[in-house]
Design a protein around this motif. Structure first.
Motif, PDB file in Angstrom:
ATOM      1  N   ARG A 263       0.824  -1.201   0.000  1.00  0.00           N
ATOM      2  CA  ARG A 263       0.000   0.000   0.000  1.00  0.00           C
ATOM      3  C   ARG A 263       0.863   1.259   0.000  1.00  0.00           C
ATOM      4  O   ARG A 263       0.578   2.236  -0.696  1.00  0.00           O
ATOM      5  N   ALA A 264       1.939   1.239   0.784  1.00  0.00           N
ATOM      6  CA  ALA A 264       2.823   2.405   0.849  1.00  0.00           C
ATOM      7  C   ALA A 264       3.491   2.662  -0.494  1.00  0.00           C
ATOM      8  O   ALA A 264       3.636   3.814  -0.927  1.00  0.00           O
ATOM      9  N   ILE A 265       3.907   1.602  -1.179  1.00  0.00           N
ATOM     10  CA  ILE A 265       4.524   1.764  -2.490  1.00  0.00           C
ATOM     11  C   ILE A 265       3.505   2.285  -3.488  1.00  0.00           C
ATOM     12  O   ILE A 265       3.780   3.204  -4.278  1.00  0.00           O
ATOM     13  N   ARG A 266       2.306   1.706  -3.463  1.00  0.00           N
ATOM     14  CA  ARG A 266       1.270   2.106  -4.408  1.00  0.00           C
ATOM     15  C   ARG A 266       0.849   3.568  -4.212  1.00  0.00           C
ATOM     16  O   ARG A 266       0.612   4.296  -5.174  1.00  0.00           O
ATOM     17  N   THR A 267       0.790   4.020  -2.953  1.00  0.00           N
ATOM     18  CA  THR A 267       0.338   5.387  -2.667  1.00  0.00           C
ATOM     19  C   THR A 267       1.474   6.391  -2.573  1.00  0.00           C
ATOM     20  O   THR A 267       1.246   7.572  -2.317  1.00  0.00           O
ATOM     21  N   GLY A 268       2.712   5.907  -2.745  1.00  0.00           N
ATOM     22  CA  GLY A 268       3.847   6.818  -2.687  1.00  0.00           C
ATOM     23  C   GLY A 268       4.154   7.319  -1.291  1.00  0.00           C
ATOM     24  O   GLY A 268       4.658   8.439  -1.131  1.00  0.00           O
ATOM     25  N   ASP A 269       3.886   6.509  -0.275  1.00  0.00           N
ATOM     26  CA  ASP A 269       4.115   6.914   1.116  1.00  0.00           C
ATOM     27  C   ASP A 269       5.580   6.670   1.485  1.00  0.00           C
ATOM     28  O   ASP A 269       5.938   5.697   2.152  1.00  0.00           O
ATOM     29  N   ALA A 271       7.504   8.291   3.550  1.00  0.00           N
ATOM     30  CA  ALA A 271       7.811   8.409   4.981  1.00  0.00           C
ATOM     31  C   ALA A 271       7.624   7.070   5.682  1.00  0.00           C
ATOM     32  O   ALA A 271       8.445   6.660   6.515  1.00  0.00           O
ATOM     33  N   LEU A 272       6.540   6.366   5.359  1.00  0.00           N
ATOM     34  CA  LEU A 272       6.303   5.065   5.990  1.00  0.00           C
ATOM     35  C   LEU A 272       7.405   4.081   5.607  1.00  0.00           C
ATOM     36  O   LEU A 272       7.918   3.357   6.474  1.00  0.00           O
ATOM     37  N   LEU A 273       7.781   4.079   4.318  1.00  0.00           N
ATOM     38  CA  LEU A 273       8.828   3.162   3.880  1.00  0.00           C
ATOM     39  C   LEU A 273      10.148   3.453   4.584  1.00  0.00           C
ATOM     40  O   LEU A 273      10.843   2.543   5.059  1.00  0.00           O
ATOM     41  N   HIS A 274      10.505   4.744   4.679  1.00  0.00           N
ATOM     42  CA  HIS A 274      11.772   5.115   5.309  1.00  0.00           C
ATOM     43  C   HIS A 274      11.778   4.739   6.788  1.00  0.00           C
ATOM     44  O   HIS A 274      12.772   4.189   7.299  1.00  0.00           O
ATOM     45  N   ASP A 275      10.698   5.003   7.473  1.00  0.00           N
ATOM     46  CA  ASP A 275      10.618   4.661   8.895  1.00  0.00           C
ATOM     47  C   ASP A 275      10.688   3.147   9.094  1.00  0.00           C
ATOM     48  O   ASP A 275      11.358   2.664  10.012  1.00  0.00           O
ATOM     49  N   TYR A 276      10.009   2.412   8.242  1.00  0.00           N
ATOM     50  CA  TYR A 276       9.996   0.948   8.353  1.00  0.00           C
ATOM     51  C   TYR A 276      11.390   0.381   8.119  1.00  0.00           C
ATOM     52  O   TYR A 276      11.872  -0.462   8.884  1.00  0.00           O
ATOM     53  N   PHE A 277      12.046   0.865   7.065  1.00  0.00           N
ATOM     54  CA  PHE A 277      13.383   0.357   6.754  1.00  0.00           C
ATOM     55  C   PHE A 277      14.400   0.753   7.822  1.00  0.00           C
ATOM     56  O   PHE A 277      15.332   0.003   8.110  1.00  0.00           O
ATOM     57  N   SER A 278      14.228   1.923   8.409  1.00  0.00           N
ATOM     58  CA  SER A 278      15.138   2.346   9.482  1.00  0.00           C
ATOM     59  C   SER A 278      14.987   1.444  10.701  1.00  0.00           C
ATOM     60  O   SER A 278      15.976   1.075  11.347  1.00  0.00           O
ATOM     61  N   ARG A 279      13.748   1.084  11.007  1.00  0.00           N
ATOM     62  CA  ARG A 279      13.506   0.207  12.165  1.00  0.00           C
ATOM     63  C   ARG A 279      14.076  -1.190  11.925  1.00  0.00           C
ATOM     64  O   ARG A 279      14.698  -1.772  12.815  1.00  0.00           O
ATOM     65  N   THR A 280      13.879  -1.707  10.727  1.00  0.00           N
ATOM     66  CA  THR A 280      14.383  -3.051  10.455  1.00  0.00           C
ATOM     67  C   THR A 280      15.904  -3.059  10.325  1.00  0.00           C
ATOM     68  O   THR A 280      16.550  -4.066  10.640  1.00  0.00           O
ATOM     69  N   ARG A 281      16.482  -1.956   9.893  1.00  0.00           N
ATOM     70  CA  ARG A 281      17.944  -1.871   9.797  1.00  0.00           C
ATOM     71  C   ARG A 281      18.588  -2.038  11.175  1.00  0.00           C
ATOM     72  O   ARG A 281      19.671  -2.606  11.309  1.00  0.00           O
ATOM     73  N   ALA A 282      17.905  -1.556  12.195  1.00  0.00           N
ATOM     74  CA  ALA A 282      18.440  -1.649  13.555  1.00  0.00           C
ATOM     75  C   ALA A 282      18.555  -3.097  14.006  1.00  0.00           C
ATOM     76  O   ALA A 282      19.420  -3.432  14.829  1.00  0.00           O
ATOM     77  N   ILE A 283      17.687  -3.972  13.497  1.00  0.00           N
ATOM     78  CA  ILE A 283      17.767  -5.394  13.841  1.00  0.00           C
ATOM     79  C   ILE A 283      19.095  -5.969  13.361  1.00  0.00           C
ATOM     80  O   ILE A 283      19.757  -6.736  14.066  1.00  0.00           O
ATOM     81  N   ARG A 284      19.506  -5.576  12.164  1.00  0.00           N
ATOM     82  CA  ARG A 284      20.778  -6.049  11.617  1.00  0.00           C
ATOM     83  C   ARG A 284      21.945  -5.605  12.502  1.00  0.00           C
ATOM     84  O   ARG A 284      22.855  -6.392  12.802  1.00  0.00           O
ATOM     85  N   ARG A 285      21.911  -4.364  12.935  1.00  0.00           N
ATOM     86  CA  ARG A 285      22.980  -3.875  13.811  1.00  0.00           C
ATOM     87  C   ARG A 285      22.996  -4.656  15.119  1.00  0.00           C
ATOM     88  O   ARG A 285      24.066  -4.959  15.658  1.00  0.00           O
ATOM     89  N   GLY A 286      21.817  -5.001  15.622  1.00  0.00           N
ATOM     90  CA  GLY A 286      21.749  -5.764  16.858  1.00  0.00           C
ATOM     91  C   GLY A 286      22.364  -7.148  16.717  1.00  0.00           C
ATOM     92  O   GLY A 286      23.031  -7.638  17.635  1.00  0.00           O
ATOM     93  N   ILE A 287      22.155  -7.782  15.569  1.00  0.00           N
ATOM     94  CA  ILE A 287      22.723  -9.110  15.324  1.00  0.00           C
ATOM     95  C   ILE A 287      24.248  -9.033  15.296  1.00  0.00           C
ATOM     96  O   ILE A 287      24.948  -9.878  15.866  1.00  0.00           O
ATOM     97  N   ILE A 288      24.778  -7.991  14.647  1.00  0.00           N
ATOM     98  CA  ILE A 288      26.229  -7.813  14.591  1.00  0.00           C
ATOM     99  C   ILE A 288      26.797  -7.544  15.974  1.00  0.00           C
ATOM    100  O   ILE A 288      27.810  -8.131  16.385  1.00  0.00           O
ATOM    101  N   GLU A 289      26.121  -6.676  16.733  1.00  0.00           N
ATOM    102  CA  GLU A 289      26.596  -6.355  18.076  1.00  0.00           C
ATOM    103  C   GLU A 289      26.555  -7.559  19.005  1.00  0.00           C
ATOM    104  O   GLU A 289      27.358  -7.675  19.940  1.00  0.00           O
ATOM    105  N   ALA A 290      25.636  -8.490  18.751  1.00  0.00           N
ATOM    106  CA  ALA A 290      25.540  -9.706  19.553  1.00  0.00           C
ATOM    107  C   ALA A 290      26.555 -10.757  19.147  1.00  0.00           C
ATOM    108  O   ALA A 290      26.619 -11.835  19.744  1.00  0.00           O
ATOM    109  N   GLY A 291      27.363 -10.452  18.138  1.00  0.00           N
ATOM    110  CA  GLY A 291      28.392 -11.373  17.690  1.00  0.00           C
ATOM    111  C   GLY A 291      27.887 -12.531  16.859  1.00  0.00           C
ATOM    112  O   GLY A 291      28.587 -13.529  16.686  1.00  0.00           O
ATOM    113  N   GLN A 292      26.668 -12.416  16.310  1.00  0.00           N
ATOM    114  CA  GLN A 292      26.088 -13.504  15.540  1.00  0.00           C
ATOM    115  C   GLN A 292      26.282 -13.349  14.040  1.00  0.00           C
ATOM    116  O   GLN A 292      25.793 -14.174  13.257  1.00  0.00           O
ATOM    117  N   ASP A 293      26.977 -12.298  13.619  1.00  0.00           N
ATOM    118  CA  ASP A 293      27.385 -12.119  12.232  1.00  0.00           C
ATOM    119  C   ASP A 293      28.409 -11.012  12.210  1.00  0.00           C
ATOM    120  O   ASP A 293      28.784 -10.468  13.255  1.00  0.00           O
TER     121      ASP A 293
END
Length: 304
Positions: A263-269, A271-293
């Motif tokens: 829906r966000a892609i279709r409506t050109g939203d 801000a929602l995409l950027h916020d979503y990707f920023s939140r999920t990017r933090a998960i990757r940093r957490g995995i690295i900080e935990a020594g799991q990659d």
């Protein structure tokens, strides 16, 4: 480190069992290692490369005299193996497993084991897309987690012994109840694998109409999907059939999220995409900080 078990028996000799065998030798955790597999070819290879000290033709033969038995077979084969080995287990022997699903393993194995044996289900969170007795290496479990789901309490001497064993192999150990384990793994492993299989299947359909360009011009994201989708099909078939409730629950949530992004892609939203990707990017940093990659280029997989 001194031996924790005198005789360890592996039922199944794939990646996990072969890596455990190498790690046991590295740390001197067992006096004798026995192994068996359904395939005569696998047994022959295990003997040729010296993976184990003794190779037997049957699981029943392998467990005789063993004080630790590790079930390294697909979840769908667990019940049959438990029935086969039950009459031959020594008093006080510990039976564990490495299956990716825990409640289904407990339901399949526990009813068949004698009261004089200790059953402590387990799941090492480590692996590669490769399989077979030649695929193992001692470092597979280093700094990884092994989850144990004891069904007879958390303070038994047998559980503490198994924890020490996994720590000696190089893993961190955590305890969970089986249903919680299955839900956690549905999020972190099972559903991602299903998505990877699906995406590669879609690409294969497209390849037929794009003259193989999907394969030829694969970017890093698709290559990682193919690596995951190259995993053992028998094992993953059994995982999804035995952990279907948790997987379907997570898939339902995934579908809701996917619709929101559509829906966000279709409506050109944006801000929602950027916020979503920023939140999920933090998960990757957490995995690295935990020594799991690692944050190294190509996730540290590039050959130097």
């Amino acid at each position: 480190m001194s031996a924790i078990y005198q005789r360890v028996a592996f039922i199944g000799l794939g990646l996990i069992a072969s890596s455990m065998a190498h790690a046991i030798r590295r740390a001197g955790l067992a006096g004798h290692i026995v192994g068996t597999a359904r395939s005569a070819e696998t047994r022959q290879i295990a003997g040729e490369i010296g993976l184990v000290d003794t190779v037997t033709e049957t699981a029943a033969e392998a467990v005789v005299g063993a004080d630790l038995i590790v079930l390294c077979v697909p979840v769908g084969a667990m019940a049959e193996i438990a029935q086969e080995i039950a009459p031959f287990l020594d008093a006080g022997a510990t039976v564990t497993d490495v299956g990716s699903v825990k409640q289904a393993v407990i339901d399949a194995v526990a009813p068949h084991l004698p009261d004089h044996a200790n059953f402590i289900p387990g799941h090492p969170l480590a692996g590669t897309e490769h399989s077979g007795p030649r695929a193992g290496f001692a470092e597979l479990f280093d700094n990884r987690w092994c989850i144990l789901t004891p069904i007879d309490g958390n303070d038994s001497p047998e559980l503490q012994r198994l924890i020490s064993f996994w720590q000696g192999i190089g893993a961190h150990v955590d305890l969970m109840d089986p249903p919680h384990h299955d839900l956690v793994l549905a999020v972190t492993s099972h559903t991602p694998h299903l998505i990877a299989y699906t995406m590669v299947g879609v690409a294969d359909d497209l390849r037929r109409v794009t003259d193989s360009e999907v394969i030829k011009y694969s970017a890093a994201g698709f290559r990682d999907f193919t690596r995951i989708a190259a995993s053992d099909p028998t094992m993953w078939r059994d995982v999804f059939l035995t952990n279907k409730d948790a997987t379907l629950e997570v898939l339902g949530r995934f579908t809701e999220e996917l619709f929101a992004l559509q829906r966000a892609i279709r409506t050109g939203d944006g801000a929602l995409l950027h916020d979503y990707f920023s939140r999920t990017r933090a998960i990757r940093r957490g995995i690295i900080e935990a020594g799991q990659d690692t944050a190294a280029p190509d996730f540290g997989r590039a050959k130097r």
